[in-house]
Design a protein around this motif. Structure first.
Motif, short mmCIF file in Angstrom:
data_model
loop_
_atom_site.label_atom_id
_atom_site.label_comp_id
_atom_site.label_asym_id
_atom_site.label_seq_id
_atom_site.Cartn_x
_atom_site.Cartn_y
_atom_site.Cartn_z
N ARG A 23 -1.38 -25.61 24.97
CA ARG A 23 -1.58 -24.22 24.53
C ARG A 23 -0.56 -23.85 23.46
NH1 ARG A 23 -3.42 -19.21 26.79
NH2 ARG A 23 -2.35 -17.49 25.77
N MET A 24 0.70 -24.20 23.70
CA MET A 24 1.74 -23.82 22.74
C MET A 24 1.60 -24.61 21.44
SD MET A 24 2.64 -21.51 24.58
CE MET A 24 3.66 -20.74 23.32
N LEU A 25 1.14 -25.86 21.51
CA LEU A 25 0.84 -26.60 20.28
C LEU A 25 -0.24 -25.91 19.47
CD1 LEU A 25 0.72 -30.38 21.35
CD2 LEU A 25 2.32 -29.34 19.73
N ILE A 26 -1.27 -25.43 20.17
CA ILE A 26 -2.40 -24.77 19.50
C ILE A 26 -1.94 -23.47 18.86
CG2 ILE A 26 -4.61 -23.60 19.91
CD1 ILE A 26 -5.06 -25.82 22.11
N ILE A 27 -1.18 -22.66 19.58
CA ILE A 27 -0.71 -21.39 19.02
C ILE A 27 0.20 -21.64 17.82
CG2 ILE A 27 0.77 -19.39 19.50
CD1 ILE A 27 -0.47 -19.31 22.30
N GLU A 29 0.01 -24.22 15.82
CA GLU A 29 -0.85 -24.69 14.74
C GLU A 29 -1.65 -23.54 14.13
OE1 GLU A 29 -2.60 -26.91 11.85
OE2 GLU A 29 -0.79 -27.27 13.05
N ILE A 30 -2.05 -22.55 14.95
CA ILE A 30 -2.73 -21.37 14.41
C ILE A 30 -1.84 -20.70 13.37
CG2 ILE A 30 -3.50 -19.03 14.95
CD1 ILE A 30 -4.52 -20.16 17.64
N ARG A 31 -0.58 -20.51 13.72
CA ARG A 31 0.35 -19.87 12.78
C ARG A 31 0.56 -20.74 11.54
NH1 ARG A 31 2.72 -17.40 17.67
NH2 ARG A 31 2.54 -15.15 17.30
N ASN A 32 0.68 -22.04 11.73
CA ASN A 32 0.85 -22.94 10.58
C ASN A 32 -0.37 -22.90 9.68
OD1 ASN A 32 3.36 -23.79 11.48
ND2 ASN A 32 2.56 -25.57 12.57
N PHE A 33 -1.56 -22.86 10.27
CA PHE A 33 -2.80 -22.83 9.50
C PHE A 33 -2.84 -21.62 8.59
CE2 PHE A 33 -7.16 -21.31 8.96
CZ PHE A 33 -7.82 -22.45 8.51
N PHE A 34 -2.52 -20.44 9.14
CA PHE A 34 -2.59 -19.23 8.33
C PHE A 34 -1.46 -19.14 7.32
CE2 PHE A 34 -5.43 -18.00 11.81
CZ PHE A 34 -6.52 -17.62 11.06
N SER A 35 -0.31 -19.71 7.66
CA SER A 35 0.78 -19.77 6.68
C SER A 35 0.39 -20.64 5.50
CB SER A 35 2.05 -20.33 7.35
OG SER A 35 3.10 -20.47 6.41
N ARG A 36 -0.26 -21.78 5.78
CA ARG A 36 -0.70 -22.67 4.70
C ARG A 36 -1.73 -21.99 3.79
NH1 ARG A 36 -0.96 -26.52 9.03
NH2 ARG A 36 -3.23 -26.40 9.07
N ASN A 37 -2.46 -21.03 4.36
CA ASN A 37 -3.51 -20.35 3.60
C ASN A 37 -3.10 -18.96 3.13
OD1 ASN A 37 -6.19 -22.05 3.68
ND2 ASN A 37 -5.24 -22.32 5.69
N SER A 141 -8.36 -28.21 12.97
CA SER A 141 -6.93 -28.38 12.87
C SER A 141 -6.26 -28.30 14.24
CB SER A 141 -6.35 -27.32 11.93
OG SER A 141 -4.98 -27.51 11.72
N CYS A 142 -6.69 -27.34 15.07
CA CYS A 142 -6.10 -27.17 16.41
C CYS A 142 -6.50 -28.31 17.33
CB CYS A 142 -6.55 -25.83 17.00
SG CYS A 142 -5.81 -24.39 16.20
N PHE A 161 -15.67 -32.22 14.46
CA PHE A 161 -15.39 -32.91 13.21
C PHE A 161 -16.66 -33.33 12.47
CE2 PHE A 161 -11.69 -33.54 15.96
CZ PHE A 161 -10.70 -32.99 15.15
N GLU A 162 -17.81 -33.22 13.13
CA GLU A 162 -19.08 -33.43 12.45
C GLU A 162 -19.54 -32.10 11.84
OE1 GLU A 162 -21.93 -35.26 14.99
OE2 GLU A 162 -20.73 -37.08 15.31
#
Length: 349
Positions: A23-27, A29-37, A141-142, A161-162
């Motif tokens: 769960r904490m990895l996913i949360i 990664e959510i923040r990293n995803f939006f930071s990258r964008n 990504s998550c 992924f498909e």
């Protein structure tokens, strides 16, 4: 020990740790995803004048006391951060996201909890099509950060992924229920279409109809029985373009105003996300809210206040699009957890 095992009991809690670490990895990664964008993370108040005005949602009500006996008033715990985030759009913020704790009364099941985490993000000057791509990329990504290859719920799997399936509501009804949904709607857009034609189609499918059923009631039964079981089976499904009577806060399609630019995401049998191209007509938004609160009062004997400040913000909003994803459900799908309590650090008892 009698009764339900408490969340802190060692054997039970240790079994949850694999889910909670993911769960904490996913949360993260959510923040990293939006930071990258290039999104800005925002925080909005939980206490609101209006908690969210969907007719069937039940809110938690509280009372705020101002200091020095300067007055008190009723407020609600929000069911979504949507209203305040749109005020930030109106203030000029172009790309924002938030992981918010939200509250919904009378909701508890393997997929529901009275308080939970909701991810919402908004883009100014875009429509719902870009959110479809955002959602695909975020879920992939998550899933990848947890070293998973599939989304899983019980014995159901789908591969994010498909290529994801994209199917309109009208197409889905035609494919799985065998009739043209548009033929059951009036030629002009209506918040309360007559149920007569849809009732005939439902009866032909063997679905029971009541004299008090509204068009929406019948649609939901048809969708539950014939459409939803077929969504998100091998790959996630994006179900898009809902009838305008189910538009909520979404804008009408210019090509057919009987429909609205709204989509939902289904994966392995779970509804995961709800998205709109946002309505920016303040008068129409107020009319929709009044309609929904009239319905809520008829069904449940209560209504919630309309936030006039939000209506004013709608009139100032740029063209925009926004989406909500249940974080706990996303964690369930990625980890394979069987119930929402398994991915919560400390569930409401």
């Amino acid at each position: 020990m009698k009764g339900k095992i408490p969340f802190w009991y060692p054997s039970d809690y240790q079994n949850k740790m694999v889910f909670l670490k993911q769960r904490m990895l996913i949360i993260s990664e959510i923040r990293n995803f939006f930071s990258r964008n290039d999104f800005l993370e925002v925080e909005t108040p939980i206490l609101q004048i209006s908690p969210g005005l969907e007719p069937h949602l039940k809110a938690f009500k509280t009372e705020i006391y101002e200091p020095f006996e300067t007055g008190n008033r009723d407020l609600y715990l929000h069911t979504s951060p949507e209203f305040t985030m749109k005020k930030l759009l109106a203030a000029g913020l172009p790309k924002i996201f938030q992981i918010a704790r939200v509250f919904r009364n009378e909701e508890r099941s393997k997929y529901h909890h009275p308080e939970f985490d909701m991810l919402e993000w908004y883009r100014a000057n875009d429509d719902y099509r870009i959110l479809m791509e955002d959602t695909i990329n975020l879920v992939r990504s998550c899933t990848k950060v947890c070293k998973k290859e599939f989304l899983k719920s019980g014995d159901r799997f789908c591969n994010p992924f498909e290529n994801w399936e994209k199917i309109s509501v009208v197409e889905a009804i035609k494919k799985y229920a065998g009739f043209d949904l548009l033929d059951t709607l009036p030629k002009e857009p209506s918040l309360e279409p007559s149920p007569e034609k849809l009732a005939i189609e439902a009866e032909n499918l063997g679905i029971r109809i009541n004299s008090e059923d509204r068009w929406d009631d019948i649609y939901f039964r048809i969708a539950y029985e014939f459409v939803e079981p077929n969504l998100g089976k091998k790959v996630p499904t994006i179900l898009y373009d809902y009838p305008v009577c189910m538009a909520a806060l979404s804008r009408k399609k210019s090509s057919d105003p009987r429909l609205a630019e709204r989509f939902e995401v289904y994966a392995a049998g779970i509804e995961l996300a709800n998205a709109f191209s946002e309505l920016t007509d303040a008068d129409e938004q107020r009319q929709r809210f009044i309609h929904d609160m009239d319905l809520k009062e008829k069904l449940y004997g209560e209504r919630y206040p309309i936030d006039d400040d939000f209506i004013a913000a709608v009139s100032k909003m740029p063209k925009a699009t926004g989406i909500a994803i249940g974080v706990d459900r996303l964690v369930m799908l990625i980890t394979g957890a069987e119930k929402i309590d398994d991915v919560l650090w400390a569930p409401v008892q």
